[in-house]
Design an enzyme around this catalytic site. Structure first.
Site, PDB file in Angstrom:
ATOM      1  N   ASP A 401     -10.567 -10.925 -11.619  1.00 37.93           N
ATOM      2  CA  ASP A 401     -10.305 -11.498 -10.291  1.00 37.93           C
ATOM      3  C   ASP A 401     -10.352 -13.014 -10.412  1.00 37.93           C
ATOM      4  OD1 ASP A 401     -10.755 -11.943  -7.221  1.00 37.93           O
ATOM      5  OD2 ASP A 401     -10.375  -9.799  -7.413  1.00 37.93           O
ATOM      6  N   ASP A 402     -10.627 -13.686  -9.331  1.00 38.79           N
ATOM      7  CA  ASP A 402     -10.597 -15.154  -9.288  1.00 38.79           C
ATOM      8  C   ASP A 402     -11.564 -15.769 -10.310  1.00 38.79           C
ATOM      9  OD1 ASP A 402      -9.752 -17.540  -8.360  1.00 38.79           O
ATOM     10  OD2 ASP A 402     -10.546 -17.324  -6.328  1.00 38.79           O
ATOM     11  N   LYS A 475      -3.052  -9.200  -8.749  1.00 35.27           N
ATOM     12  CA  LYS A 475      -3.566  -9.225  -7.376  1.00 35.27           C
ATOM     13  C   LYS A 475      -3.196 -10.590  -6.821  1.00 35.27           C
ATOM     14  CE  LYS A 475      -8.014  -9.142  -4.901  1.00 35.27           C
ATOM     15  NZ  LYS A 475      -9.444  -8.820  -5.073  1.00 35.27           N
ATOM     16  N   ASP A 477      -3.268 -13.065  -3.798  1.00 41.76           N
ATOM     17  CA  ASP A 477      -4.143 -13.239  -2.642  1.00 41.76           C
ATOM     18  C   ASP A 477      -3.701 -14.435  -1.777  1.00 41.76           C
ATOM     19  OD1 ASP A 477      -6.257 -13.308  -0.914  1.00 41.76           O
ATOM     20  OD2 ASP A 477      -7.806 -13.421  -2.456  1.00 41.76           O
ATOM     21  N   GLY A 522      -4.199  -7.371   5.456  1.00 43.71           N
ATOM     22  CA  GLY A 522      -3.544  -6.526   6.462  1.00 43.71           C
ATOM     23  C   GLY A 522      -2.733  -7.289   7.493  1.00 43.71           C
ATOM     24  N   ARG A 539      -3.852  -4.658   0.354  1.00 44.91           N
ATOM     25  CA  ARG A 539      -5.144  -4.629   1.036  1.00 44.91           C
ATOM     26  C   ARG A 539      -4.878  -4.500   2.528  1.00 44.91           C
ATOM     27  NH1 ARG A 539      -9.428  -7.622  -1.097  1.00 44.91           N
ATOM     28  NH2 ARG A 539     -10.037  -7.967   1.061  1.00 44.91           N
ATOM     29  N   ASP A 543     -12.614  -8.474   3.314  1.00 47.68           N
ATOM     30  CA  ASP A 543     -13.381  -8.055   2.134  1.00 47.68           C
ATOM     31  C   ASP A 543     -14.468  -7.034   2.470  1.00 47.68           C
ATOM     32  OD1 ASP A 543     -11.811  -9.977   1.044  1.00 47.68           O
ATOM     33  OD2 ASP A 543     -13.446 -11.081   0.095  1.00 47.68           O
TER      34      ASP A 543
HETATM   35  C1  GLA Z   1     -10.605 -12.915  -1.397  1.00 48.26           C
HETATM   36  C2  GLA Z   1     -10.276 -11.484  -1.762  1.00 48.26           C
HETATM   37  C3  GLA Z   1     -11.375 -10.938  -2.650  1.00 48.26           C
HETATM   38  C4  GLA Z   1     -11.483 -11.797  -3.906  1.00 48.26           C
HETATM   39  C5  GLA Z   1     -11.710 -13.258  -3.539  1.00 48.26           C
HETATM   40  C6  GLA Z   1     -11.598 -14.166  -4.745  1.00 48.26           C
HETATM   41  O1  GLA Z   1     -11.750 -12.998  -0.651  1.00 48.26           O
HETATM   42  O2  GLA Z   1     -10.126 -10.702  -0.611  1.00 48.26           O
HETATM   43  O3  GLA Z   1     -11.126  -9.592  -2.991  1.00 48.26           O
HETATM   44  O4  GLA Z   1     -10.319 -11.644  -4.665  1.00 48.26           O
HETATM   45  O5  GLA Z   1     -10.755 -13.688  -2.583  1.00 48.26           O
HETATM   46  O6  GLA Z   1     -11.786 -15.504  -4.434  1.00 48.26           O
END
Ligand code: GLA
Length: 725
Positions: A401-402, A475, A477, A522, A539, A543
């Site tokens: 992820d990030d 992913k 975002d 969403g 998504r 979160d």
């Molecule tokens: C958002 C996403 C999380 C994650 C963070 C990373 O909040 O919804 O799932 O990927 O960013 O910074």
């Protein structure tokens, strides 16, 4: 939490009390940025803008992520609030997105979450109600007071969002916290109190399988602010415990019901057994990356009959490689053999344009490591996915992820990794050689949610770089893209689609299959257009976190209407799993969900045909968590090739019944008890409500046993998960 909204009483951010009772403040002065001087009561904030508390700041025109903003609430506190059971005062601010530090008249009185500058890592607590108890000496009674709130927003929406703040008298739970610490065989009730008080503690232990009471005891508890009180007790495994503390001074109670971790999934046989999906989709010419998911004692040898030309199977580890140039359905029989026996499975390799024929299963770094993720941590989880046997159940994506991104791009504009990821291509090769797949994260904006570099203006280049690294999952975002969105006047659905369409084009130009995961919480009903940008999942909500409140809202409330939009190739994504150890940073803790809640979480995600992305470090997984993630019959529902998402067909008396049609003609049914108490349910009655009659037995998926019709007690927040044949 719903709060009264008294907008009419509020002028220019100053509130008045309605009666001698509590005071409500529905708006405050706001300024983006960060300055410690803003905590001082005398600071002149008259030039600040006024924001309401009913809506987050992004809905009031403030574009602020990865940064601080301050609210200042001006409030007259009447001396009538001075006397309660104690002389303390409660500031009940409601939830704040994501973290806060709160000052009353310049003095820090509360802090929740860890902001983005915290060395321990960002820890968002956007849904946690802020209830701060303050000393009466800090209050300017009958005069103006300033509550200054320093808020950090890490992603998406920010600030107050759930309604008016309340100033009132605290209740027992503001003074006394009762938490339960569990080990596999015992628990401890830990009390800490801000005041001297006493009461009685009642502990009832029941057997989770028979629901019979096995012990019942009561004792007096004396609490004082000077020391924590710990009352320990051994219980056997497979027990449910009810703890109730009744305080004599406040005349109020605190109660907890929890189960000790109890394992329902029978141990897998030592003989080979296939546990994976029955189909795999790959585009013509793209590399086939697939690991046969057979459990059983090693060593094991693998064999395939009917593999198309170009695909090879490594007989020692069951890893498929190669590629197929001709589109078509290729039926294959895979066989695994060990010293104790062998097992075969009929499988279809579908070479065509649609990938992700079943929901993705794997791991993602965010819910555990947050921005503290590193290559080492990723490899530890990936290695454990194989060594601990989770890959034998079909878990195959390893998604970073990030926080893998460098601060700056290379001179030619290409994206670079930071020092925690010394060689992404080598990592990709290492994963592929094990039949695992590499996932990565980015944003269409200039910055990601964690404040790292996004792809804006470099979309084609980044897609090409990811291909070189061997990325199999993206992913993508929204986050930093909100700046682009806010700067334009177009707020139509098309403006939400645009950045995702753009990346789609570049992803499809790569000579490999890249699962495309949309992450924009969403917005603009993404489920109605996600398939049009070729997304494999989207998504559907904000979160997730490891609380029942979060799982209940995201799973049991927000997914109900989304079943028409899921199917092979494109899935609704209610976010990653919150079982095992989570923490969103360096420090991890056991999921705060009770064992029953964890069974419900996994059962529902299996019914919902959700992405099954594990959010805990796999190398630290315990037997209970393994039992949740590696039940082949539960996972078979999630991976069912028909790809029908469950519908919530019944909702009554705090129960929900969800059902999903399966490719073998069966139906998976989850009966969920969302109440706070265990309750008996008549299985035949529940099935009749969803139109299923005349069955004698059903398959209990967790226990992997056929069970007769009858009355079954379902734990609070628990589930009975069955399959009707
Ligand atoms: C958002 C996403 C999380 C994650 C963070 C990373 O909040 O919804 O799932 O990927 O960013 O910074």
């Amino acid at each position: 939490m719903k709060r009264p909204f008294l907008a009419l009483l509020l002028l220019a951010g100053i509130s008045f009390s309605l009666s001698a009772q509590d005071v409500y403040v529905a708006e405050g002065r706001f300024c983006a940025g960060d300055d410690t001087a803003w905590a001082a009561p005398g600071f002149d904030d008259s030039a600040w803008q006024i924001l309401g508390f009913e809506k987050d700041w992004s809905l009031q025109g403030i574009d602020l992520t990865n940064g601080f903003g301050w609210y200042r609430l001006h409030v007259v506190i009447p001396s009538s609030l001075k006397k309660g059971v104690t002389d303390k005062l409660l500031l009940d601010l409601g939830p704040i997105d994501d973290t806060d530090e709160t000052f009353l008249n310049g003095v820090l009185v509360g802090k929740t979450g860890r902001d983005g500058t915290d060395p321990a890592g960002f820890y968002e607590m956007w849904e946690e109600p802020r209830r701060y108890v303050v000393d009466p000496g800090l209050v300017n009674w009958d005069g103006e007071n300033v509550i200054a709130v320093r808020v950090y927003n890490g992603a998406g929406e920010g600030g107050f969002y759930a309604g008016a703040a309340r100033i009132g008298k605290p209740v027992l739970s503001d003074f006394v916290t009762m938490t339960v610490k569990r080990t596999p065989n015992s628990f401890e009730t830990v009390f800490s109190s801000l005041t001297k008080t006493q009461g009685t503690l009642e502990v009832v232990v029941e057997d989770v399988f028979t629901n019979k009471e096995t012990s019942h005891e009561t004792r007096t508890v004396k609490l004082s602010p000077k020391k924590e009180t710990r009352l320990g007790r051994a219980t056997g495994q497979n027990t449910r415990v009810r703890v109730k503390y009744s305080d004599s001074r406040f005349g109020e109670e605190l109660a907890e019901i929890f189960s000790m971790p109890y394992i329902l999934t029978p141990k897998a046989p030592a003989t080979p057994r296939y546990n994976g999906p029955l189909v795999f989709g790959v585009r013509p010419g793209s590399p086939v990356i697939f690991r046969l998911a057979f459990s059983g004692e090693r060593p094991m040898v693998f064999d395939a009959e009917g593999l198309p030309e170009g695909v090879v199977l490594n007989p020692e580890d069951g890893v498929l490689g190669g590629s197929v140039s001709e589109a078509g359905d290729y039926p294959v029989v895979f066989t695994a053999t060990n010293a104790l026996g062998s097992a075969s499975v009929e499988f279809t390799l579908k070479v065509g344009e649609t990938i992700a024929l079943t929901p993705p299963m794997g791991w993602n770094s965010w819910n555990c490591w947050g921005t503290s993720v590193s290559q080492e941590k990723v490899m530890a989880s990936a290695a454990a996915l194989v060594n601990r046997g989770l890959a034998d159940y079909g878990y195959s994506y390893i998604n970073i992820d990030d926080a893998w991104e460098a601060d700056e791009r290379a001179a030619d504009g290409s994206i670079l990794t930071n020092s925690k990821f010394p060689d992404m291509k080598a990592l990709g090769d290492w994963l592929h050689s094990r039949g695992l797949r590499l996932g990565i994260y980015s944003s269409p904006g200039d910055l990601t949610c964690g404040g790292y570099l996004g792809t804006l203006g470099h979309e084609a280049q980044d897609a090409a770089t990811w291909n070189e690294w061997g990325v199999d999952y993206l992913k993508y975002d929204w986050c930093g893209y909100s700046k682009v969105y806010n700067a334009q006047n177009d707020h139509s659905t098309a403006s939400y689609v645009r950045p995702y369409l753009k990346m789609q084009e570049y992803l499809r130009q790569q000579p490999r299959d890249i699962f495309y995961s949309l992450c924009q919480y969403g917005m603009a009903e993404v489920w109605t257009w996600g398939h049009a940008v070729d997304a494999n999942s989207w998504r559907t909500t904000g979160d997730i976190s490891d609380t029942w409140e979060s799982v209940r809202t995201i799973g049991f409330a927000l997914q109900k209407e989304l079943y028409p939009y899921a199917g092979p190739g494109h899935w609704n994504d209610p976010d990653m799993l919150v079982v095992g150890k989570v923490g969103w940073g360096e420090r991890l803790h056991d999921s705060r969900l009770t064992p029953d809640e964890q069974y419900s979480h996994i059962s529902l995600w299996s019914l919902l045909a959700s992405n099954m992305l594990i959010g805990c470090p796999i190398d630290q997984i315990d037997d209970f968590t393994f039992n949740l993630l590696c039940n082949n019959e539960v996972n078979a529902v999630n991976q069912d090739i028909l790809g029908r998402q469950a519908r919530c067909l019944v909702e009554e008396d705090g129960f929900q019944i969800w059902a999903r049609e399966l490719s073998d003609g069966g139906t998976a049914v989850g009966i969920f008890n969302l109440n706070e108490d265990a309750a008996p349910v008549d299985l035949a009655g529940c099935l009749a409500k969803i139109g299923i009659e005349g069955v004698d037995t059903v398959r209990d998926l967790w226990r992997q046993q056929d069970i007769p019709m009858g009355t079954y007690v379902i734990a609070p927040h628990g589930v009975r998960y069955v399959k009707v044949r």
